[in-house]
Motif scaffolding. Structure first.
Motif, mmCIF file in Angstrom:
data_model
loop_
_atom_site.group_PDB
_atom_site.id
_atom_site.type_symbol
_atom_site.label_atom_id
_atom_site.label_comp_id
_atom_site.label_asym_id
_atom_site.label_seq_id
_atom_site.Cartn_x
_atom_site.Cartn_y
_atom_site.Cartn_z
ATOM 1 N N THR A 1 -107.019 18.243 36.019
ATOM 2 C CA THR A 1 -105.823 18.047 36.835
ATOM 3 C C THR A 1 -105.737 19.173 37.842
ATOM 4 O O THR A 1 -106.250 20.267 37.618
ATOM 5 C CB THR A 1 -104.540 18.020 35.981
ATOM 6 N N ARG B 1 -102.845 20.946 40.739
ATOM 7 C CA ARG B 1 -101.437 21.006 41.134
ATOM 8 C C ARG B 1 -101.344 20.948 42.646
ATOM 9 O O ARG B 1 -102.033 21.684 43.349
ATOM 10 C CB ARG B 1 -100.831 22.309 40.619
ATOM 11 N N ARG B 2 -100.510 20.047 43.165
ATOM 12 C CA ARG B 2 -100.267 19.969 44.606
ATOM 13 C C ARG B 2 -98.888 20.547 44.895
ATOM 14 O O ARG B 2 -97.909 20.187 44.249
ATOM 15 C CB ARG B 2 -100.306 18.516 45.080
ATOM 16 N N SER C 1 -96.590 17.919 42.701
ATOM 17 C CA SER C 1 -97.045 16.989 41.669
ATOM 18 C C SER C 1 -98.366 17.467 41.074
ATOM 19 O O SER C 1 -99.045 18.330 41.633
ATOM 20 C CB SER C 1 -97.217 15.585 42.247
ATOM 21 N N THR C 2 -98.704 16.902 39.946
ATOM 22 C CA THR C 2 -99.982 17.161 39.308
ATOM 23 C C THR C 2 -100.831 15.909 39.465
ATOM 24 O O THR C 2 -100.397 14.814 39.127
ATOM 25 C CB THR C 2 -99.783 17.483 37.816
ATOM 26 N N GLN C 3 -102.037 16.065 39.986
ATOM 27 C CA GLN C 3 -102.913 14.931 40.275
ATOM 28 C C GLN C 3 -104.155 14.976 39.385
ATOM 29 O O GLN C 3 -104.724 16.050 39.177
ATOM 30 C CB GLN C 3 -103.368 14.987 41.742
ATOM 31 N N LYS D 1 -108.120 14.474 38.579
ATOM 32 C CA LYS D 1 -109.302 14.695 39.403
ATOM 33 C C LYS D 1 -110.533 14.441 38.539
ATOM 34 O O LYS D 1 -110.538 14.758 37.349
ATOM 35 C CB LYS D 1 -109.268 16.150 39.877
#
Length: 90
Positions: free
Chosen positions: A52, A54-55, A74-76, A78
């Protein structure tokens, strides 16, 4: 290939029923999702690594109105493919 096709392929390869294979695929996806949600990475040797990132919160614009909007942090998820997978695809 969608999830049903994947389950059918697994069922044929391993000799399971399609229902058992679908349940197995769902269990694998759930385990990956739960690990990522708890902040752990999932490393599948020879396939790749799920992590993951972090954005940060940013400001954007509505393209129709030009109004400024706030885009929350948000957490994306990957995915980084392993060398073996990259070689198999190329």
């Amino acid at each position: 290939m969608n999830k049903s096709d994947l389950a059918a392929s697994i069922a044929d390869a391993v000799g399971l029923s399609k229902t058992q294979a679908k349940d197995t695929v769902d269990a694998v996806f759930d385990a990956i999702t739960q690990s990522l949600a708890s902040g752990q990475e999932v490393r599948l040797v020879g396939f790749g690594t799920f992590t993951t990132t972090r954005r940060a919160a940013t400001k954007g614009r509505n393209p129709q109105t030009g109004a400024v909007i706030n885009i929350p942090a948000s957490t994306q998820p990957k995915f980084r493919a392993a060398k073996v997978l990259k070689s198999a695809v190329n």
